[in-house]
Design an enzyme around this catalytic site. Structure first.
Site, PDB file in Angstrom:
ATOM      1  N   SER A 280       0.787  -1.234   0.000  1.00  0.00           N
ATOM      2  CA  SER A 280       0.000   0.000   0.000  1.00  0.00           C
ATOM      3  C   SER A 280       0.818   1.282   0.000  1.00  0.00           C
ATOM      4  CB  SER A 280      -0.940   0.014   1.206  1.00  0.00           C
ATOM      5  OG  SER A 280      -0.194   0.011   2.416  1.00  0.00           O
ATOM      6  N   HIS A 308      -5.560  -4.511  -0.508  1.00  0.00           N
ATOM      7  CA  HIS A 308      -5.558  -3.362  -1.418  1.00  0.00           C
ATOM      8  C   HIS A 308      -5.820  -3.785  -2.857  1.00  0.00           C
ATOM      9  CE1 HIS A 308      -4.309  -0.290   1.465  1.00  0.00           C
ATOM     10  NE2 HIS A 308      -3.589  -1.240   2.024  1.00  0.00           N
ATOM     11  N   LYS A 339     -12.184  -1.267   2.250  1.00  0.00           N
ATOM     12  CA  LYS A 339     -11.494  -0.448   1.254  1.00  0.00           C
ATOM     13  C   LYS A 339     -12.336  -0.425  -0.027  1.00  0.00           C
ATOM     14  CE  LYS A 339      -6.884  -0.726   3.254  1.00  0.00           C
ATOM     15  NZ  LYS A 339      -7.269  -1.229   4.565  1.00  0.00           N
ATOM     16  N   THR A 369     -16.911  -9.512  19.508  1.00  0.00           N
ATOM     17  CA  THR A 369     -18.287  -9.325  19.063  1.00  0.00           C
ATOM     18  C   THR A 369     -18.348  -9.278  17.539  1.00  0.00           C
ATOM     19  OG1 THR A 369     -18.872  -8.115  21.068  1.00  0.00           O
ATOM     20  CG2 THR A 369     -20.279  -7.775  19.151  1.00  0.00           C
TER      21      THR A 369
END
Length: 500
Positions: A280, A308, A339, A369
């Protein structure tokens, strides 16, 4: 135990209290000495209370509740005890140590500040900047990871709204305890199909997915050793560390070094090669096929991070491995829903036995959770849409190439990678921060400065991510703004010829 509630009368302004006690039918007269068990500010057991009750507190009937005047000094006693319950300040040496470290970051230009950005559905990349002096300014966002604008796509928003109306806001628990809904199940099935894998598992974030999966897989395989690319993301590094197995770091994308390390440990019972497809910060892409060749030669498993790349590359948005026809040679793929898919969460996809092992043994999955049903529903809608539509990713590639040409014409140094990510190189933390401030305040261009520890010192940069919603006019204006900033701050352009 008596409970004291303090009130101030709206009209008279007098302080009064309400005393609640399940054992009393009448409130005590505070003008007379009280039983210690009933005095203001004391705690007592029910056994200490006067035995005047006629009914059990568990039977019907309301306890006595009265309002009477209470002296100011008694109120101040209660308030002072409440004040004393506040958290204590840090010891001086601890506070000073933290302040010194933060001040060092500020002096070096590495201190990170959050920019309050309000996006507007249907208008991206236009947004509103709520700046620290309580004013607002229209801006354009150029560093967003919502690469295709799916976070405001009508299908995604509609799916999230419908799921919220149907299931409510939260998941209600971990995946094992009431936190699995039909949306989670459908999402995992869809992700497995996108990647041509047997199974998939959704996590609370891409970071958690990498940390949990890498550490768990390595721990569960006897005698496993990990081979990790030097520029792997922090989440992968944490997974390698937490696996607590022998690790070997190979120079970034250096196949010869990787083979050297594999050869030296060829007798290890199990080997796991972990790497990314699109890196990235530099935007470069790994030699996936050659890595898979080495994995086959040394009987190693492969773990590729495609966060990405998912949604952006491949026939179904499955990533670079899919684009190059290599999905069947990868053991485990990790991706993100936050993303290109524009929502939130992370996931892995791979053989059923591997995914099930992670599901069954990874603390980062078991004890967290579950993502809300609406988030799962929105992600499902996005994955399904990009599985069929390629126009967004095709247009994004066009925009990225157009911006690279504009940067080259202005001699703005950038890394000309083969991906959609365009790192614009500054090389100095303080200049990077000043330039970002100038771009925002003068031109309304929002791009975040990237510095250490995200990138090495001396390679500070801006990370531009033009997408399908950035038109050519916007790109030209953004590059012209960069050109003015480079001139105003006298930022070096000499590296432009070597970077592009």
């Amino acid at each position: 135990m008596p409970i004291l509630a303090i009130h101030r009368g709206c009209a008279s302004g007098k302080l009064t209290f309400r005393l609640h006690c399940p054992f009393l039918r009448t409130a005590p007269d505070l003008s007379k000495p009280q039983n210690p068990a009933m005095q203001v500010g004391t705690l007592s057991t029910c056994a200490q209370a006067p035995a005047v009750q006629e009914k059990s507190p568990h039977q019907s009937g309301n306890p006595a509740v009265e309002s009477v005047d209470i002296p100011e000094n008694m109120i101040s006693e209660v308030v002072s005890k409440k004040e004393s319950a506040r958290p204590k300040s840090l010891p001086v040496n601890a506070m000073q140590s933290l302040e010194n470290k933060l001040e060092t970051l500020r002096e070096e230009g590495k201190y990170r500040t959050f920019v309050d950005v309000e996006r507007h559905v249907g208008e991206f990349p236009s947004a509103t900047w709520h700046n620290p002096n309580a004013t607002e300014r229209p801006i354009q966002v150029w560093c967003n990871n919502d690469y295709l604008g799916m976070g405001q796509h009508e299908d995604v928003i509609e799916a999230m709204c419908e799921a919220t109306k149907t299931c409510g806001a939260g998941a209600g628990g971990t995946r094992n305890i009431s936190g699995t809904t039909i949306y989670h199940t459908k999402l995992e099935k869809e992700l497995a199909e996108v990647h041509d894998m047997e199974s998939a598992l959704v996590f609370s974030s891409g970071f958690v997915a990498n940390e949990a999966a890498i550490s768990t897989i390595a721990k569960q395989l006897p005698g496993c050793e990990i081979f990790s690319d030097a520029k792997n993301h922090a989440s992968m590094i944490e997974g390698v560390r937490n696996a607590r197995v022998p690790k070997h770091i190979w120079r970034h994308n250096d196949l010869e070094h990787l083979e050297e390390l594999l050869e030296a440990r060829k007798d290890a019972p199990n080997k796991l090669i972990v790497f990314e497809s699109v890196y990235s910060m530099d935007g470069d892409i790994a030699p996936i096929e050659e890595i898979c060749d080495l994995a086959d030669k040394y009987q190693a498993l492969t773990y590729i991070d495609e966060v990405h790349a998912v949604g952006l590359y491949g026939e179904k948005g499955g990533g670079v491995a899919q684009l190059r026809g290599l999905s069947d040679r990868i053991t485990v793929i990790s991706g993100t829903l936050g993303k290109a898919y524009g929502v939130h969460g992370g996931y892995i996809a791979g053989p059923s036995v591997v995914v099930d092992a992670v599901r069954s043994f990874a603390p980062g999955f078991i004890f967290t959770t579950s993502i809300p049903p609406a988030v799962a529903a929105g992600a499902l809608a996005s994955v399904r849409y990009l599985k069929k539509s390629s126009k967004e990713r095709d247009l994004q590639k066009e925009r990225a190439e157009f911006m690279k040409k504009q940067l080259a014409e202005k001699c703005i140094p950038f890394i000309n990678s083969e991906s959609h990510i365009i790192p614009v190189m500054v090389g100095d933390a303080k200049l990077c921060k000043k330039g970002a401030d100038l771009l925002m305040e003068r031109f309304g261009i929002y791009v975040q400065p990237i510095n250490y520890p995200t990138v090495p010192v001396g390679t500070e940069r801006y990370r531009f991510t033009p997408g399908p919603l950035h038109d050519e006019e916007m790109i030209v204006e953004a590059v012209e703004a960069l050109d003015e900033v480079w001139s105003a701050l006298n930022i070096d352009r000499a590296s432009a010829s070597t970077a592009n």
